[in-house]
Design a protein around this motif. Sequence first.
Motif, short mmCIF file in Angstrom:
data_model
loop_
_atom_site.label_atom_id
_atom_site.label_comp_id
_atom_site.label_asym_id
_atom_site.label_seq_id
_atom_site.Cartn_x
_atom_site.Cartn_y
_atom_site.Cartn_z
N PHE A 37 -8.01 0.57 -0.51
CA PHE A 37 -7.70 -0.69 -1.19
C PHE A 37 -8.94 -1.22 -1.88
O PHE A 37 -10.06 -0.79 -1.60
N THR A 90 -3.01 -1.09 -4.83
CA THR A 90 -4.28 -1.17 -4.08
C THR A 90 -5.07 -2.46 -4.28
O THR A 90 -6.03 -2.70 -3.54
N LEU A 132 0.82 -1.21 0.00
CA LEU A 132 0.00 0.00 0.00
C LEU A 132 0.86 1.26 0.00
O LEU A 132 0.55 2.24 -0.70
#
Length: 398
Positions: free
Chosen positions: A98, A68, A63
């Motif tokens: 995400f 994502t 991340l």
Amino acid sequence: MDKGNSLISVFDTLQEETNLNEKRGDDQMKKLGFGFMRLPILDKKDSTSVDMDMVCKMVDTFLERGFTYFDTAYMYHNFTSEVVLRETLVKRHKRDSFTVATKMPTMFLKVKEDLERIFSEQLEKCGVDYFDYYLLHSLGVSHYRTAEKLDAFAFIQRKKQEGKIRNIGFSYHDNAELLEEILTAHPEVDFVQLQINYLDWDNESIQSGKCYEVAGKHGKPVIVMEPVKGGSLAVVPPKVEELFKSCHPALSVSSWAVRYAASLKNAMVVLSGMSSMDQLLDNTGYMQDFKPFTEEESHIVKSAVKMINESIAIPCTACGYCVAGCPKNIAIPNYFALYNAEKQSMNKGFSTQGVYYGNYIKTYGKASDCIACKQCESACPQHIEIVECLKDVAATFE
């Protein structure tokens, strides 16, 4: 398309394709996805013994580097992968940072009620209120029949309308002809997930290239799975590795496989089942500022494919002369292509080649059905001992 030049031609024609990622507003999403299929484990004999601390560090790094997309499935890591995703990702990061993809296990569906039961279970296991991407898992000739019988496409469409799914699609393991049939019957899907890598592009059993073209024809973005072919394209013959290093000394061998798939304009995301921090750092390193293949790199991959194929177990050219008149209707060239791919694979767990073999024997005779009449051998221009080779195929897949 001329098979000998198709690996290069596909990149020549990319400039003429529509970039469906941009059309769908996905142009900001980096093209590498984190697959929760081969996570680091503490006990090699127990796939549920996931190293949670390591996965947390890997998720955080993924991340932090701007990626994502996370992919899981109902049965990965012996039915625990979705829970691992909840504990390492969902509980520790903001939901809008995400995207989550998981899959309806068509192989476990028996009655319509299973769809709702499993879907609800997956929401709980993943710890989310909705899935960004939701797939019918592993469609092929058999599982597609199941999906149709139980109205699985209508089910996921309904969940999308309810706001519990953002994008619907399916993962696919079969030939281009069936893919054409499915996409024609179900234009409502938003994307497809295909097995694509430079070794399978012209493979007549897996038909990566042909399936990619069908998806493009129907305007469906592609999520790529198995870009490194179960790890086999991370460890290549020495002369192939030398060829890659002569062009990019600092890049890993596996980077060529991932970048090959990511260079396809209609590829929205390329999944990698990363098993260590080293793999994650390598993948995110060269994919952070991704550059598509150049013409020179396309030529290098074409040469690499030729070198790898020279080392295959059965030197079948898929001419098809052996098939005509086979009393047992055995798909000999297709089985040999799958056998060669299996022998080259470094993945000794789940076999995608085995899935394709299972699809074929629904229509054609099994390798073990051979009666050793040797009519095929008399027709083979490569003088392959087909009867003996079919025994090897049977021993591998049956």
